[in-house]
Design an enzyme around this catalytic site. Structure first.
Site, short mmCIF file in Angstrom:
data_model
loop_
_atom_site.label_atom_id
_atom_site.label_comp_id
_atom_site.label_asym_id
_atom_site.label_seq_id
_atom_site.Cartn_x
_atom_site.Cartn_y
_atom_site.Cartn_z
N MET A 162 -4.04 50.61 9.75
CA MET A 162 -3.96 51.67 10.85
C MET A 162 -2.63 51.81 11.34
O MET A 162 -1.95 50.84 11.34
CB MET A 162 -4.89 51.04 12.05
CG MET A 162 -4.66 51.59 13.34
SD MET A 162 -6.02 50.89 14.44
CE MET A 162 -5.63 49.21 14.33
N ARG A 306 -10.61 45.81 18.24
CA ARG A 306 -10.26 45.01 19.61
C ARG A 306 -11.50 43.85 19.58
O ARG A 306 -11.07 42.83 20.26
CB ARG A 306 -10.43 45.83 20.68
CG ARG A 306 -9.09 46.61 20.91
CD ARG A 306 -9.00 47.64 21.88
NE ARG A 306 -7.56 48.17 22.00
CZ ARG A 306 -7.55 49.18 22.93
NH1 ARG A 306 -8.41 49.78 23.51
NH2 ARG A 306 -6.03 49.56 23.02
N TYR A 442 -1.54 42.45 19.72
CA TYR A 442 -1.82 43.59 19.03
C TYR A 442 -3.09 43.99 19.23
O TYR A 442 -3.96 43.67 20.02
CB TYR A 442 -1.52 43.25 17.45
CG TYR A 442 -2.36 42.27 16.81
CD1 TYR A 442 -3.48 41.61 17.23
CD2 TYR A 442 -1.78 41.60 15.50
CE1 TYR A 442 -4.30 40.71 16.65
CE2 TYR A 442 -2.37 40.77 14.93
CZ TYR A 442 -3.49 40.03 15.50
OH TYR A 442 -4.14 39.39 14.64
N GLU A 443 -3.12 45.25 18.84
CA GLU A 443 -4.58 46.06 18.97
C GLU A 443 -4.57 46.35 20.61
O GLU A 443 -5.69 46.58 21.23
CB GLU A 443 -5.77 45.45 18.57
CG GLU A 443 -5.83 45.22 17.04
CD GLU A 443 -5.69 46.23 16.09
OE1 GLU A 443 -5.64 47.44 16.61
OE2 GLU A 443 -5.19 46.30 15.02
N GLY A 444 -3.42 46.80 21.07
CA GLY A 444 -3.74 47.07 22.61
C GLY A 444 -3.24 45.52 23.24
O GLY A 444 -4.23 44.73 23.37
#
Length: 601
Positions: A162, A306, A442-444
């Site tokens: 990603m 997430r 990570y991932e927001g």
């Protein structure tokens, strides 16, 4: 480092007793039996404990190496361990049979994911990103793209990445500058990409035949901001027709290269790359979905990721707990009643051990409850799907954020149990803390997850989905209070539910205020998510106490149930009260944050 043993008994407890295997009753899972699920868990445990787990410490010590040509060498044994995973068919267990997977429920796939991340988080990141790529391509890719790329991704012989972040575009993806230039008609229906992406997990390696990058970029006519971003598929090696050349090789190398790898606090065995697209004629890429809707399409992948990052945190928390228990039972220090004892006999150490165990079990139960909601959202009846999806939407930011924050704290407590030896790398406790620390980022980031919950998710339905969950918490509290042995747990859980209900009312009321709303959500988001996490996890432990008590009443003398009751009592009466303090934080208001002058020393 002590060996890792997959927590199959507790996973079975959650699937069989808490969730009652309800996913298996959904359409599409008719051929999946409880016996099959048990066999899958047992085999996954062998792979995790016997193949992946022993490489955790050596992978951390050796790390990854980038070469002058941009190639990356993984730690010794990682390629063989990944290929053992692929050859066992594990990559596709949660993918539908229509796409070439095994079509098992999400709750089973998530259980396997936890084992793998607990065994070796750095290695587990590779298939986690591939799962997200499969999800995004399956939902938004053209028929041609799906036909060409999905079979190999599902199989695991190709991996996915990603590509969002750029040096100037971290959480604010509206600043993405990577360009996607349409090619002349005679070249074919593709684009050439130019730009740089950073922090790309498993962006370069030789464990798989090909790497499929999903990349956010702008076309020349794209407007500024989020609506100008599109999603592109960029393979490491170009895929020709037929898929492989006569000699069995893929096509030529695409114009994408690993410019560097990051030197990180943890997950050293995972190559985190800076990828450069288009240093020559441009990296060939294919539009995925609609032009200008790249962020919408990428969020399909990110939502999947997430939930799995939360699972990842739980896996590391489980390993940290096992490590701490093993050390405490082995380390002789001090006396009790005149006799030298292991540190496990000291009540302060027991406090830490029980806290680690209770919290890990609670996090696991909530994450798998969320996975079960995803199963219903995908396979349930028309009326059920919407309700389940709304619940999953509320739960995913909690699972991601709360689980990973707690994992860091649990791993840190594991270091504390070891005392001075925990600060020494050789014991392995420090690695678990270092590895876990990336998951809240990570991932927001977890702050973004909190804003998502308190802002978008809560405001869009007026709190209806969360209110439905609170009703279930209250029902469990009532059931606990009906039992003389469990009544005090019920009182604590009921108080937590009341706190969450009151805090939600404050966030909803102030969040609607045209003037104060944005500031209120910013100020209250994190304490609100923490309160929700504590209450919902305590709810799951209340359910666990009811099931364990019923098993004992039915004649079981299995020590597992006694341990579960002890963990539930700790979670409800000693851990939940700490989390309830977040209501007071919210009710204290945001004046101190607004008045704080950040320029002062």
């Amino acid at each position: 480092m002590f060996p890792y043993t997959a927590p199959v008994r507790d996973l079975r407890f959650v699937l069989e007793e808490l969730l009652e295997h309800r996913s298996l009753a959904l359409p599409g899972f008719e051929e999946v039996s409880p016996d099959l699920v048990e066999a899958v868990l047992e085999e996954a445990a062998k792979l995790a404990g016997g193949v992946w787990g022993p490489l955790n410490a050596s992978g951390d010590q050796q790390g990854c190496t980038r070469h002058e040509d941009g190639g990356v060498t993984l730690p010794d044994g990682f390629i063989e361990a990944y290929r053992a995973y692929v050859e066992g068919g594990w990559n596709g267990i949660g993918v539908s049979e229509a796409l070439g997977g095994q079509g098992l429920p999400e709750v089973v796939a998530s259980s396997v994911q936890e084992m793998l991340h607990g065994a070796n988080m750095a290695l587990g990141l590779c298939p986690m990103l591939t799962a997200g790529a499969i999800e995004a391509l399956a939902h938004h890719g053209s028929h041609a793209l799906k036909e060409t790329y999905l079979p190999k991704l599902v199989e695991g012989s190709w991996t996915g990445t990603m590509n969002l972040t750029e040096p100037q575009a971290g959480s604010d993806l509206s600043k993405v500058r990577t360009r996607a230039v349409p090619c002349p008609d005679e070249e074919g229906d593709h684009y050439r990409l130019f730009g740089q992406k950073i922090f790309i997990t498993w962006g370069e390696h030789e464990a798989a035949e090909n790497i499929i990058h999903l990349v956010l970029a702008r076309t020349p006519d794209a407007p500024e901001g989020n609506k100008g971003i599109s999603l592109f598929l960029v393979p490491k090696y170009l895929v020709t027709e037929p898929l492989i050349n006569d000699d069995g090789s893929l096509g030529e190398r695409n114009d994408v290269v690993c410019a560097s790898i990051e030197h990180k606090l943890g997950i050293h065995g995972s190559p985190t790359c800076t990828l450069s697209f288009g240093e020559s004629e441009g990296a060939i890429g294919y539009l995925v979905g609609e032009k200008g809707r790249g962020l919408n399409h990428m969020f399909t992948m990110m939502n999947e990721a997430r939930h799995k990052v939360g699972i990842q945190g739980i896996g590391v928390a489980e390993r940290a707990s096992q490590h701490a228990f093993a050390y405490a039972l082995d380390r002789v220090q001090g006396k009790a009643r005149g006799t030298e004892v292991t540190i496990s006999e000291h009540l302060d150490v027991r406090r830490m051990l029980l806290s680690m165990r209770a919290r890990t079990d609670a996090l696991r139960a909530l994450a798998l409850y969320c996975a079960a909601q995803l199963d219903v959202a995908r396979h349930g009846g028309a009326g059920e799907r919407e309700v389940a999806q709304a619940r999953a939407d509320v739960l995913i930011p909690v699972v991601k954020s709360f689980s990973t924050d707690q994992a860091v704290d649990i791993a840190s407590m594991g270091v504390q149990v070891h005392g001075g030896m925990g600060f020494i790398e050789e014991t392995g406790a420090a690695q678990l803390l270092r590895d876990a620390r990336i998951a809240p980022i990570y991932e927001g980031t977890n702050g973004i997850q909190a804003l998502d919950l308190a802002g978008r998710k809560l405001q869009r339905d007026g709190g209806a989905a969360l209110a439905g969950l609170i009703e279930e918490v209250e029902a469990t509290a009532s059931e606990l209070r009906d039992s003389s042995e469990l009544a005090t747990m019920g009182e604590s859980l009921a108080a937590g539910a009341a706190d969450l209900q009151a805090a939600m009312a404050v966030v909803l009321e102030q969040g609607r205020d045209p003037q104060r709303g944005p500031d209120a959500i910013q100020a209250y988001a994190t304490p609100f998510l923490n309160l929700a996490g504590h209450v919902l996890c305590a709810w799951q432990m209340g359910q666990s106490a009811l099931k364990a008590s019923a098993a004992q009443a039915a004649g079981s003398n299995e020590p597992f149930y006694q341990a579960k009751l002890a963990a539930a009592d700790f979670a409800l009466r000693q851990w939940l009260p700490v989390g309830r303090a977040n209501r007071s934080v919210i009710e204290a208001g945001m004046a101190s944050l607004q008045d704080f002058d950040v320029t002062l020393p």
